[in-house]
Structures are given as structure tokens and as C-alpha cells.
Design a protein around this motif. Structure first.
Motif, short mmCIF file in Angstrom:
data_model
loop_
_atom_site.label_atom_id
_atom_site.label_comp_id
_atom_site.label_asym_id
_atom_site.label_seq_id
_atom_site.Cartn_x
_atom_site.Cartn_y
_atom_site.Cartn_z
N VAL A 52 111.28 3.67 40.54
CA VAL A 52 110.11 4.13 41.29
C VAL A 52 108.89 3.26 40.95
O VAL A 52 108.11 2.90 41.84
CB VAL A 52 109.83 5.61 40.98
N LEU A 55 109.06 0.06 42.88
CA LEU A 55 108.65 0.27 44.27
C LEU A 55 107.12 0.36 44.37
O LEU A 55 106.52 -0.16 45.32
CB LEU A 55 109.28 1.55 44.83
N ARG A 62 103.48 6.29 46.93
CA ARG A 62 104.18 7.14 45.95
C ARG A 62 105.01 8.22 46.62
O ARG A 62 106.10 8.56 46.15
CB ARG A 62 103.14 7.79 45.02
N SER A 65 108.20 6.67 47.64
CA SER A 65 109.03 6.41 46.46
C SER A 65 109.70 7.70 45.97
O SER A 65 110.87 7.70 45.60
CB SER A 65 108.18 5.80 45.34
#
Length: 342
Positions: A52, A55, A62, A65
Motif C-alpha cells: 500500500v 502505491l 489512499r 489503495s
């Protein structure tokens, strides 16, 4: 006015801490249906944290992700459950054979021990009468399945929600304790590395077990390979259970010296994995006391069953790293701050 001395104050504080710890453990035990999926969601979120974060550095929002992490976790769990299905089916097929083999062993023991005819008949009757009931009890009825379905669905929803919102708000959570943010990220990286590496090692062990059992000619080689993969997540206890099962399997399908060949084959693979592969890939980064690992697994199994056995070691790794346990991962520089959650 009577006042406590410093020594009495320390004793009282330690007693309160002990009482609070016991009360917390009891609450976690009683609320296992709620706390266990939450713990599993947090552990999976920590394992996926490096993915994450990467990403995030690429500019992915977010929320996206978190959605990708949830989708990936659900897919992996479904694949794991799908792979576990044939293993459990094969195990259920083996239970009657094991029952018959145990009955034969009892007959042999009765012949060897004089004056044990009555006891032997009693044991034999118990196995004959209770064996079928045990097999039936191991297979859930339709009513049991319907009763368990809502509970399982609720726990799955708790797991998914915990995973999604933890990944979504991890940065905000870490900002509440800025002085320990670096330690939190070190712990996340250590857990992620540990879990991914151990999963890869166990997959290789499962494939190796499948190959060895195929070469030996032991039936249901895929079953043994899957069992080796799953049981090896439970350190120490899992391999012992696997070796005991292989000894029974060898006695059921072979005669003479070939009875112990499946056990010896797996033992060689396990020794290579435990003495060379795992120490080189995991031990250089994280040194865990074997007794501490063993007790953590026992405590997790007692507390939450199989879920506890799975999350106990990642939680132990996280706590040790967060408290200052040195690892190679903790010496790496912390990643750049991620963009705020959307």
C-alpha cells in the motif's frame, strides 16, 4: 493518616497491572468472535502495508489503495479456502481407514498381552461403536452449517471492515504518536517481511512434500503436501503433527521398513527448511527465542483457536520490533511520508 511506602506502592501497582492483564485476557477470550477477526484484519493490513505504501508513493489515492488491499486479501483468502477444501475432503476420507488401522493395532496388542481379552473387547467395541459417530460428528450437518453461516458472515464483515479502515487511516493513526511513528513503520515492515517469507517457504515445503510422497507412492500426495503447507505455519507443533500423521499413513499403506519412509522423507525436508532455509531468509533479520515462539503459539491457539495460531507470531514479531528488538528491517531508512488519506 496512614500512607503507603514506596515498596508498598510498587507492589500495589504491580498487582493492579497483573489484575488488569488477566482481565484483558479473559475479555479477549470471551469476545473472541469479535476480537479475533479484528486482530486478523490488523495483521493482514500490516502485512500489506509495504504494498500500500508503494502505491501511495506512486500517487494512488489512499482510498483506492485500501480498496485494492481489501480485494487482494479477499482473493488470497478465497484461494486459500479453495485449496484447503480438497485437503479437508481427503482427510475425511482417510478417517475410516485410520479407524480400521487402529482397530487392527488393538487386536495385535490384545494377542500379545495375556489376560487382556476382556479389556481388548471393550476397547474394540468402543472404537467400533464410537468411530462412526466420531466421523459423523466431524462432518457438520445442514443445521450446523446454517447456524454457523451468519456467525461466519459477521466475522468476515468485521475482518473486511477492519482491514479496509486500518489501511485507509493508517497514516492518521500513526500521527497520533509521532515520536513512535518510525518504530511503528519498522514493525510493519518486519511483520510483512516475516509473513511473506514464511508463506513462500511453507509453499516450497508443501511442494517438496508432494513430490516426495509421489515418488514414494503414498496415496493422496496432494493431501500431504497441502497439510505440510498449512501445518508449518504453526511452528514446532505443526511439523510434529505432520510426522505423526505420516507415520500412521505409512503404516496404513506400506509394510516393513517402508512404513517409516514417508516420515523420514518429510523429516529430511523439514530439517533442511528449519536448519538452513528459514534461518537464512528469516533468522538473519529477526532472532526469536524458541520458547517465546512456542508459548506464543500455544497462547494464540488457546485464545482464538486456528485464527489465534495464525496471528500469534505476526503479533509477537510486531511487539518485539516496536519495543526495540533489532532486525535488519528495522535498520532500513523509513519510507517517505505518504499522502494524506482521501
Amino acid at each position: 493518616m496512614w500512607r503507603l511506602t514506596n515498596r508498598e506502592t510498587r507492589i500495589a501497582a504491580q498487582a493492579l497491572i497483573l489484575i488488569a492483564a488477566l482481565a484483558t485476557i479473559a475479555a479477549m477470550k470471551l469476545a473472541g468472535d469479535l476480537v479475533a477477526p479484528v486482530a486478523l484484519g490488523l495483521v493482514v493490513g500490516v502485512v500489506l502495508a509495504p504494498f500500500v505504501n508503494r502505491l501511495g508513493r506512486l500517487g494512488v489515492p489512499r482510498a483506492v489503495s485500501a480498496s485494492v488491499a481489501l480485494f487482494l486479501a479477499v482473493v488470497l483468502l478465497l484461494l486459500f479456502i479453495s485449496a484447503l477444501g480438497p485437503v479437508m475432503s481427503g482427510l475425511m476420507e482417510e478417517i475410516p481407514k485410520i479407524q480400521s488401522e487402529i482397530r487392527d493395532w488393538v487386536d495385535e496388542i490384545v494377542r500379545m498381552v495375556r489376560g487382556a481379552e476382556a479389556l481388548g473387547r471393550e476397547i474394540e467395541e468402543t472404537i467400533a461403536e464410537g468411530g462412526d459417530e466420531a466421523v459423523k460428528a466431524a462432518v457438520p450437518t445442514l443445521i450446523d452449517a446454517l447456524w454457523m453461516a451468519p456467525n461466519f458472515a459477521a466475522q468476515a464483515l468485521i475482518f473486511a471492515g477492519t482491514l479496509f479502515f486500518f489501511v485507509l487511516t493508517a497514516d492518521e493513526i500513526y500521527k497520533f504518536i509521532p515520536t513512535r511513528a518510525a518504530a511503528l513503520r519498522d514493525a510493519d515492515r518486519a511483520v510483512s517481511h516475516y509473513f511473506v517469507t514464511v508463506t513462500f517457504i511453507n509453499a516450497c515445503l508443501g511442494l517438496g512434500t508432494f513430490g516426495v510422497m509421489t515418488l514414494i507412492g503414498l496415496p493422496n500426495a496432494m493431501l500431504w503436501g497441502g497439510a505440510a503447507f498449512i501445518l508449518n505455519f504453526v511452528l514446532y507443533l505443526g511439523p510434529v503433527m505432520m510426522m505423526a500423521a505420516l507415520l500412521v499413513g505409512g503404516a496404513m499403506h506400506f509394510t516393513g521398513a517402508m512404513v517409516v519412509v514417508p516420515l523420514v522423507g518429510f523429516l529430511c525436508l523439514n530439517m533442511i527448511e528449519a536448519q538452513f532455509v528459514t534461518p537464512s531468509l528469516v533468522g538473519q533479520r529477526l532472532h526469536l527465542n524458541p520458547l517465546l515462539v512456542f508459548l506464543a503459539i500455544l497462547f494464540g491457539l488457546w485464545l482464538w483457536g486456528p485464527v489465534g495460531g495464525i496471528v500469534s507470531l505476526p503479533i509477537l514479531v510486531w511487539v518485539l520490533v516496536f519495543s526495540g528488538h533489532k532486525t535488519e528491517a528495522s535498520e532500513e531508512p523509513a519510507p517517505d511520508p505518504l499522502p494524506d488519506a482521501v
